[in-house]
Design a protein around this motif. Sequence first.
Motif, PDB file in Angstrom:
ATOM      1  N   SER A  93       0.850  -1.192   0.000  1.00 15.27           N
ATOM      2  CA  SER A  93       0.000   0.000   0.000  1.00 15.27           C
ATOM      3  C   SER A  93       0.886   1.243   0.000  1.00 15.27           C
ATOM      4  O   SER A  93       2.045   1.201   0.412  1.00 15.27           O
ATOM      5  CB  SER A  93      -0.914   0.001   1.223  1.00 15.27           C
ATOM      6  N   LEU A  94       0.326   2.347  -0.466  1.00 22.30           N
ATOM      7  CA  LEU A  94       1.077   3.607  -0.474  1.00 22.30           C
ATOM      8  C   LEU A  94       1.503   3.976   0.944  1.00 22.30           C
ATOM      9  O   LEU A  94       2.624   4.431   1.176  1.00 22.30           O
ATOM     10  CB  LEU A  94       0.209   4.730  -1.074  1.00 22.30           C
ATOM     11  N   GLU A  95       0.620   3.767   1.908  1.00 21.22           N
ATOM     12  CA  GLU A  95       0.933   4.138   3.290  1.00 21.22           C
ATOM     13  C   GLU A  95       2.057   3.261   3.848  1.00 21.22           C
ATOM     14  O   GLU A  95       2.985   3.770   4.494  1.00 21.22           O
ATOM     15  CB  GLU A  95      -0.325   4.020   4.152  1.00 21.22           C
ATOM     16  N   ASP A  96       1.995   1.952   3.597  1.00 24.37           N
ATOM     17  CA  ASP A  96       3.073   1.068   4.060  1.00 24.37           C
ATOM     18  C   ASP A  96       4.415   1.473   3.442  1.00 24.37           C
ATOM     19  O   ASP A  96       5.447   1.477   4.120  1.00 24.37           O
ATOM     20  CB  ASP A  96       2.766  -0.395   3.691  1.00 24.37           C
ATOM     21  N   ALA A  97       4.388   1.792   2.156  1.00 25.31           N
ATOM     22  CA  ALA A  97       5.641   2.189   1.490  1.00 25.31           C
ATOM     23  C   ALA A  97       6.179   3.482   2.099  1.00 25.31           C
ATOM     24  O   ALA A  97       7.395   3.635   2.286  1.00 25.31           O
ATOM     25  CB  ALA A  97       5.416   2.353  -0.007  1.00 25.31           C
TER      26      ALA A  97
END
Lengths: 249, 249
Positions: free
Chosen positions: A164-168
Amino acid sequence: MTYCIGISLDDGLVLTSDSRTNAGIDHVSTYSKMHRCVTTPDRCLVIMSAGNLATTQGVIQQIRRDVLEGLPRNINTLSYLADVAEYLGDVLVNRIRKHTEQTGFVPDATLILGGQIQGRNPNIYMIYPQGNYITSSADTPYLQIGESKYGKPVLDRFITRDASLEDAAICSLISMDSTMKSNASVGPPIEVMIYPRDQFNAPKHYKFEAEDPYLLEIRHEWANQLNRAFRSMPRLEVHAKPNSTLHTF
Amino acid sequence: MTYCIGISLDDGLVLTSDSRTNAGIDHVSTYSKMHRCVTTPDRCLVIMSAGNLATTQGVIQQIRRDVLEGLPRNINTLSYLADVAEYLGDVLVNRIRKHTEQTGFVPDATLILGGQIQGRNPNIYMIYPQGNYITSSADTPYLQIGESKYGKPVLDRFITRDASLEDAAICSLISMDSTMKSNASVGPPIEVMIYPRDQFNAPKHYKFEAEDPYLLEIRHEWANQLNRAFRSMPRLEVHAKPNSTLHTF
């Protein structure tokens, strides 16, 4: 020095950069290394830079000037992100060459271009001081410039195309934190840009100062968790046997 | 390439080395980089090496020969570990200089010396290709040679002077594992030597092949724990607010 990370995911892009520049150990300044180009609404283009500051500022100026003067080849007229990378490579090489010819000094710089042009996929490119460039792949969804080694292991562990964008973004902050711990010439503010695919006008930009509560929380929590992980490792003396094959001479 | 770590603790020493050498990407071999000197019983001396293989083999040979020929200055006659480091530096510089003068090629190598001489503290030294050397300190209890950056953050987190020998050994294996993941020219077997202070004849030596069950267990357990840690990080979108200070041009 500098540390910038570009990550290309199924859902979009995450770009992360530090803000410390230095010319010698006693000349340290703070400059943003993340620059969003003002473009036509069909595209979003962001450039991160590592290397000689005069060169990267010169490149940024030239890009802007080519738009203002309506040159046929500028960041708004090109149809593919790869063409923009090629164009940036040409601008970069010209900038470096001018000073090399005049003085013999080679003011190298390396760029990461991240963005999307309508009708195409978002992507990232790394542009070398020689003007050529590479992009990411399914197996290697991220590119780094500057002090890249300290922070690479954590990216290798957690960054896959379907992250996910947030995890990255969180992973890139951990990577940045490890790098700042080991190299004093990489420092805050840390900028993170999250670009969700096809949202040309809505990239989210975060800027974390040294004492930002969230950055501190990530740092402390990661340290705590790693400490716990380390304490739970299987014990050497229980699980492994010494042998006598040490080379003696 | 190579990766070796020397750690100096209150309780003794931990030395760790990989075993991959390469001369170009298509000429990869396996050589131990950890060498225990045969000495008089009042001392324990271990040398690890990074760099040109011919140089390090030449140094090892010369050290042995100086003992066999009874030269007044050899590893058994010197009273301080620092003197042994100085002597190794001289041997190393002579070896490198010979080939540099003959061919112009500089076959650089760097050494770590770890050990103890009776009546003195155990310690580690890093010997540069120029023959000078540094030792560890209370603040920096470890020294690295070769591909040092990928594996440094984990050492910085867990290695303090009062760490146990076993913890330091486990930490050096994690550091080695992160490095092998990121640099294909660092590889097994991994050797670990644990030297408890004042136990001149009882260093424990471990050798881990690529598929060693304990090495795999450390790798999998560390990966699992890191994964769990990563999943528990405070979420960016909950805890941080985007802003609009991104530099545009």
